[in-house]
Scaffold this motif. Structure first.
Motif, PDB file in Angstrom:
ATOM      1  N   LYS A  24       1.168  -1.290  -0.091  1.00 50.31           N
ATOM      2  CA  LYS A  24      -0.153   0.025  -0.050  1.00 50.31           C
ATOM      3  C   LYS A  24       0.757   1.321  -0.389  1.00 50.31           C
ATOM      4  O   LYS A  24       0.286   2.195  -0.928  1.00 50.31           O
ATOM      5  N   PRO A  25       2.041   1.833   0.456  1.00 52.70           N
ATOM      6  CA  PRO A  25       2.339   2.654   0.304  1.00 52.70           C
ATOM      7  C   PRO A  25       2.993   3.277  -0.326  1.00 52.70           C
ATOM      8  O   PRO A  25       3.957   4.202  -0.701  1.00 52.70           O
ATOM      9  N   LEU A  26       3.418   2.145  -1.521  1.00 47.73           N
ATOM     10  CA  LEU A  26       4.053   2.773  -2.934  1.00 47.73           C
ATOM     11  C   LEU A  26       3.320   2.594  -4.195  1.00 47.73           C
ATOM     12  O   LEU A  26       2.934   2.742  -5.293  1.00 47.73           O
ATOM     13  N   VAL A  27       1.976   2.501  -3.603  1.00 47.64           N
ATOM     14  CA  VAL A  27       0.931   2.620  -4.213  1.00 47.64           C
ATOM     15  C   VAL A  27       0.716   4.050  -5.093  1.00 47.64           C
ATOM     16  O   VAL A  27       0.981   4.677  -3.779  1.00 47.64           O
ATOM     17  N   GLU A  28       0.653   4.538  -6.278  1.00 43.32           N
ATOM     18  CA  GLU A  28       1.158   5.929  -6.948  1.00 43.32           C
ATOM     19  C   GLU A  28      -0.027   6.596  -6.701  1.00 43.32           C
ATOM     20  O   GLU A  28      -1.311   6.594  -7.051  1.00 43.32           O
ATOM     21  N   ILE A  29      -0.122   7.800  -6.413  1.00 42.71           N
ATOM     22  CA  ILE A  29      -1.187   8.804  -6.201  1.00 42.71           C
ATOM     23  C   ILE A  29      -0.272  10.385  -6.800  1.00 42.71           C
ATOM     24  O   ILE A  29       0.813  10.047  -6.168  1.00 42.71           O
ATOM     25  N   GLU A  30      -0.847  10.529  -7.237  1.00 45.20           N
ATOM     26  CA  GLU A  30      -0.227  12.167  -8.381  1.00 45.20           C
ATOM     27  C   GLU A  30       1.603  11.637  -8.428  1.00 45.20           C
ATOM     28  O   GLU A  30       2.123  11.888  -9.345  1.00 45.20           O
ATOM     29  N   SER A  31       0.786  10.594  -9.266  1.00 49.37           N
ATOM     30  CA  SER A  31       2.264   9.864 -10.019  1.00 49.37           C
ATOM     31  C   SER A  31       3.843   9.462  -9.708  1.00 49.37           C
ATOM     32  O   SER A  31       4.978   9.718 -10.028  1.00 49.37           O
ATOM     33  N   GLN A  32       3.504   9.780  -7.883  1.00 48.09           N
ATOM     34  CA  GLN A  32       4.625   9.021  -7.033  1.00 48.09           C
ATOM     35  C   GLN A  32       4.324   7.931  -6.491  1.00 48.09           C
ATOM     36  O   GLN A  32       2.837   8.130  -5.888  1.00 48.09           O
ATOM     37  N   PRO A  33       4.892   6.888  -5.515  1.00 49.12           N
ATOM     38  CA  PRO A  33       4.508   6.109  -4.723  1.00 49.12           C
ATOM     39  C   PRO A  33       3.784   7.267  -2.849  1.00 49.12           C
ATOM     40  O   PRO A  33       4.039   8.436  -2.582  1.00 49.12           O
ATOM     41  N   MET A  34       2.796   6.489  -2.315  1.00 52.45           N
ATOM     42  CA  MET A  34       2.193   7.765  -1.762  1.00 52.45           C
ATOM     43  C   MET A  34       2.516   7.925  -0.984  1.00 52.45           C
ATOM     44  O   MET A  34       2.996   9.202   0.153  1.00 52.45           O
ATOM     45  N   ILE A  35       3.831   7.043  -0.162  1.00 50.66           N
ATOM     46  CA  ILE A  35       4.835   7.312   1.099  1.00 50.66           C
ATOM     47  C   ILE A  35       5.399   8.488   0.807  1.00 50.66           C
ATOM     48  O   ILE A  35       5.860   9.473   1.178  1.00 50.66           O
ATOM     49  N   GLY A  36       5.769   9.203  -0.489  1.00 47.77           N
ATOM     50  CA  GLY A  36       6.945   9.213  -1.487  1.00 47.77           C
ATOM     51  C   GLY A  36       6.454  10.892  -1.406  1.00 47.77           C
ATOM     52  O   GLY A  36       6.815  12.318  -0.907  1.00 47.77           O
ATOM     53  N   ARG A  37       4.802  11.204  -1.820  1.00 44.20           N
ATOM     54  CA  ARG A  37       4.287  12.287  -2.213  1.00 44.20           C
ATOM     55  C   ARG A  37       4.143  12.623  -0.812  1.00 44.20           C
ATOM     56  O   ARG A  37       4.261  13.591  -0.125  1.00 44.20           O
ATOM     57  N   LEU A  38       3.933  11.985   0.366  1.00 45.46           N
ATOM     58  CA  LEU A  38       3.987  12.722   2.100  1.00 45.46           C
ATOM     59  C   LEU A  38       4.942  12.369   2.403  1.00 45.46           C
ATOM     60  O   LEU A  38       5.133  14.488   3.115  1.00 45.46           O
ATOM     61  N   ILE A  39       6.142  12.657   1.958  1.00 43.49           N
ATOM     62  CA  ILE A  39       7.884  13.017   2.301  1.00 43.49           C
ATOM     63  C   ILE A  39       7.553  14.305   2.507  1.00 43.49           C
ATOM     64  O   ILE A  39       8.674  15.497   2.681  1.00 43.49           O
ATOM     65  N   GLY A  40       7.349  14.363   0.818  1.00 40.75           N
ATOM     66  CA  GLY A  40       7.414  15.685  -0.030  1.00 40.75           C
ATOM     67  C   GLY A  40       6.941  16.442   0.765  1.00 40.75           C
ATOM     68  O   GLY A  40       7.118  17.830   0.900  1.00 40.75           O
ATOM     69  N   LEU A  41       5.567  16.626   1.095  1.00 41.49           N
ATOM     70  CA  LEU A  41       4.414  17.175   1.378  1.00 41.49           C
ATOM     71  C   LEU A  41       5.442  18.262   2.754  1.00 41.49           C
ATOM     72  O   LEU A  41       5.157  19.196   3.096  1.00 41.49           O
ATOM     73  N   MET A  42       5.755  17.313   3.463  1.00 41.56           N
ATOM     74  CA  MET A  42       6.062  17.071   5.158  1.00 41.56           C
ATOM     75  C   MET A  42       7.541  18.399   5.192  1.00 41.56           C
ATOM     76  O   MET A  42       7.649  18.792   5.926  1.00 41.56           O
ATOM     77  N   GLU A  43       8.624  17.962   4.452  1.00 41.64           N
ATOM     78  CA  GLU A  43      10.143  18.887   3.885  1.00 41.64           C
ATOM     79  C   GLU A  43       9.325  20.168   3.293  1.00 41.64           C
ATOM     80  O   GLU A  43       9.871  21.379   3.964  1.00 41.64           O
TER      81      GLU A  43
END
Length: 236
Positions: A24-43
């Protein structure tokens, strides 16, 4: 600057049983793994550090997170462990995070707009009243077992309920902004065998901590294959 945490220690069984080939954490949302998207938002929200607890049965998720480290502008702390509940994941995550004052933790499958999340974080960081917590809420009920939030006045949380009630407006969005004043309450819950995040939140109210609600607008959970398309359409 503020410390962030992500709970990604669930099994993700429902989405797996429906045919997802990715954890699940690697499922793509906005063309990237959802966990990576979330980390980007936090940064983007000025993270001092980001800590993640990952299910130890999902080594691919841990491997992906390690690839992010060289390009990150803040510290990424990783914990691989199985836990009996999201509240226990919350507890284990805090042992790694060791925040000095305020921190924000969210579940990995909670999907919200970037601008709404940044406004929420900014409000919590700059709060002049020293509340004990600013809890993310939404009026959009997307959860299969929502936790209803009762407020009074402008936004003070007075109760968490499993069933809807007269005048209900909000449900929990799975986003928790707290100060370290919550630590003793969490420790008491762990020591007394309390399970589930909702029961920890109830205990915070029972102990007299001042929690405010912050309406993040529409918030979605990705629990099923169909939720992936729905989340991507929402974020366009």
């Amino acid at each position: 600057m503020i410390d962030f945490g992500i709970i990604a220690a669930g099994d993700g069984n429902r989405i797996k049983e429906e045919g997802s080939l990715l954890p699940k954490p690697l499922v793509e949302i906005e063309s990237q793994p959802m966990i990576g998207r979330l980390i980007g938002l936090m940064e983007q929200c000025g993270a001092n550090s980001i800590s993640v607890i990952v299910n130890s049965d999902m080594p691919d998720v841990l491997d992906y997170l390690k690839t992010l480290v060289p390009s990150m502008g803040c510290e990424l702390k990783l914990l691989s462990k199985k836990t009996p509940s999201s509240m226990h994941s919350f507890y284990e995550l805090l042992q790694v995070m060791k925040p000095e004052n305020k921190f924000v933790i969210t579940t990995v499958d909670t999907i919200f707009r970037r601008e709404d999340f940044k406004k929420y974080v900014d409000t919590f960081v700059n709060d002049p009243h020293d509340i004990d917590g600013l809890m993310g809420v939404t009026t959009y009920i997307d959860d299969e077992k929502p936790l209803y939030v009762e407020t009074e006045g402008h936004s003070r949380i007075v109760a968490y309920k499993d069933e809807p009630f007269k005048g209900v407006k909000y449900v929990s969005a799975g986003i928790y902004g707290l100060r370290t004043t919550a630590f003793p309450v969490l420790q008491e819950c762990i020591d007394n065998g309390v399970n589930r995040m909702r029961n920890f939140q109830r205990k915070l109210i029972e102990k007299g901590l001042n929690l405010d609600a912050f309406d993040l607008g529409k918030v979605l959970d990705v629990d099923h294959i169909a939720d992936i398309e729905k989340a991507n359409a929402f974020l366009v």
